[in-house]
Design an enzyme around this catalytic site. Sequence first.
Site, PDB file in Angstrom:
ATOM      1  N   TRP A  81       1.212   5.486  -2.189  1.00  0.00           N
ATOM      2  CA  TRP A  81       1.046   6.239  -3.433  1.00  0.00           C
ATOM      3  C   TRP A  81       2.181   5.968  -4.413  1.00  0.00           C
ATOM      4  CZ3 TRP A  81      -1.579  11.537  -3.937  1.00  0.00           C
ATOM      5  CH2 TRP A  81      -2.772  11.574  -3.202  1.00  0.00           C
ATOM      6  N   TYR A  92       0.828  -1.203   0.000  1.00  0.00           N
ATOM      7  CA  TYR A  92       0.000   0.000   0.000  1.00  0.00           C
ATOM      8  C   TYR A  92       0.862   1.253   0.000  1.00  0.00           C
ATOM      9  CZ  TYR A  92      -3.485   3.399   1.502  1.00  0.00           C
ATOM     10  OH  TYR A  92      -4.301   4.495   1.588  1.00  0.00           O
TER      11      TYR A  92
END
Length: 773
Positions: A114, A112
């Site tokens: 960005w 997980y």
Amino acid sequence: MATRVRRSQLSHWGAFDAIIEDGEFVGIEPFEHDPHPSPVLDNIASSARHATRIAEPMIRSGWLDNGPGPSDKRGAESFVPVSWERLTELLSGELRRVYDGYGASAVYGGSYGWASAGRFHHAQSQVHRFLNTLGGYTASVDSYSHGAGDVILRHAIGSAETLRFAGTGWASIAEHCEFFVTFGGIPMKNTAVSNGGVFRHRTRAFLDQALANGAEFVVFSPLSDDMPDNVNGVWHPVRPGADVAVMLGMAYTLIDEDLHNKEFLERYCVGFDQLERYILGLDDGQPKTPEWAEELSEIPAQTMRVLARRMAAKRTLINTTWSLQRAEYGEQVPWMALALSAMTGDIGLAGGGYGFGYGCVQRMGEGHLPDGLGLPGLGQGANRAGTFIPVARISDMLLNPGATFDYDGATYSYPETKLIYWCGGNPFHHHQDLGRLRRAMSAVDTIVVHDPYWTSMARHADIVVPSTITMERNDIGGSQNDTYLTAMQQALPPYEQARTDYDTFSDLAHALGVGEEFTEGRDEDGWLRHIYARWQRRAARLGYHFPDFDQFWAEGYIELPFDDSQVLFSDFRDDPDEHPLSTPSGKIELYSETIASFGYDDCLGHPAWFSPEEWLGGEAAERFPLMLIANNPRTRLHSQLDVGDHSQDSKIHGREPLRMHPDDAAARGIGDGDIARVFNDRGSFLAGVAVTEVVRPQIIQVSTGAWYDPLDPADFESMCIHGNPNTVALDRGTSKLAQGSSGQHALVDVERWEGDLPPLSVLAPPAPAEGAS
């Protein structure tokens, strides 16, 4: 005369050109069409060749000596450099051992985070595609940012994505909104960023326009600067965690004074009768009056009445930020705000209704690409493992293999995890209770991390893979909520021995016998041309014609068709029978038969007030009388490029800033610029104090994202000397329904640090193992 070359690039906080003079990188310049470029761009150039770049493949010495297995030495033991050939041999062998011996569910590939902008070199897509060629992996679902909201809104309106990607546009709000009521504010610092990239930062201009057209702004938040400085808004310093109580007090007023829109509630909603009974206290004996809400929220009852009347009289948009649902019982915030908006009857009207996340990222209200157009992208393949966890339950999974957990009406079991594969993220930023997370990570056999930098996660790995940054590779960049597609042109050679994740996975795939399946015979250039051509053909079928790849690459970017005039649920309002919502009833569900059937004691069939365990109105506040707000930072995206100049310039004596009210500072003998220790039973950290009335009394605010730096790396509960608030944050699911992150709030106390200030270690790479070069 110097030769000056520009290379177009994209980051999550802005598009830019990398400037090359006489073959040397000299800096960056923001995208020429961006009206308000983000200063966070200043982190890029200063970090490109920072000392914390990972220069070569590394293996934790204990793993190299003893092989895979649980270890409490992660984060404390030194690393040994190895060749790429040796890394490929060791890592492919370990992957084969785990998949053959334990199956795909034993590999946690949530990865997980960005990562970096870019449609091909998207870290999650790369690692998921690779792991899927091996049989799959245990996945994560939902997000740390808005996990509770996503699940509850699926039940209430059919999809949270509708709100996040196709909510009412700022253009409509600026022209038609008369009253903008926002719980959590419109934090302008967050509008600097957007997943996938930002070409035009336009939120401030739209707010200027709305104000010029007569819109009024009201903000409920413990932080006054959650209200933009250009809207002349009114700040209501609500007690953290009590926003639902305020909404209920307003809803009571609308019912009591017969101001709620009965026609809208009857035609477009189901379940208002059950919610009304709860608000009036007909079953539990507690009417949710403004006076009741005042006791909980410290907002005057008369203020709630006045605001409720104004909401009924004006075209009103009610907004809740994602931060509010990132707390205990976070599902209730968006659901109750939706209900309050339904009571005004403004849903589906231009400039009115409900918003979930205005001010949380730049894309909110920015419009969207035409339906079906999408963007170029890399396919991930099929995950055949079939196991998953809610993303914020990683420590629970690692510590309790085989244990059951509730999620959205069903019961599941945590798999036994042998290997964690992380690529493009830093859970030491996202996750809570870092001592518990470290203990959980000690239970697995192997942790693999790809990263360009020695982040906290890389320092806790067994196998460290040095990755390139965006300026060291070619890619295609874009966002579903912006108007350009950009050629991300390589501007720098890879740092030392760093490689693209694609090249690393290609070698591993070949070693494991799935090379052709992973690569399909293409290199980087082949893939970029392939995904662009595939997208170009899709666009042509929709009637949109774009230049060929070579022309696109030479020009640097192309402008895309874009619609920013959308009004959320306007079609539904025009004809709810022809355009029903994706809910069981086809309407807005203010009471959900589905949720009620789950029988959860922490999430009922309608929005409700639940008293958090950690909040200033509870018994726990007697020991820890301050509430920490751990929100997103102003000077970086999450923990990305914390070593960059813009982020470092914000530090106080090298520590993350801590803002506290003058009364609370004086009571503890703390002055502006002091170093303070923040603590509770879960952990502690140091931070630099900024005394300010921007925060209400009994509140301290420290942003997440400072690279975790424990005073004693061998001690899981050691104090973080850099200022990471996740050392004290609560690691508990929001409720059985969503199991989202509750990391926004934590009860703490603060004391002045009297000792010598420990030196930081995170601004340099970890020391090599003895005897290593």
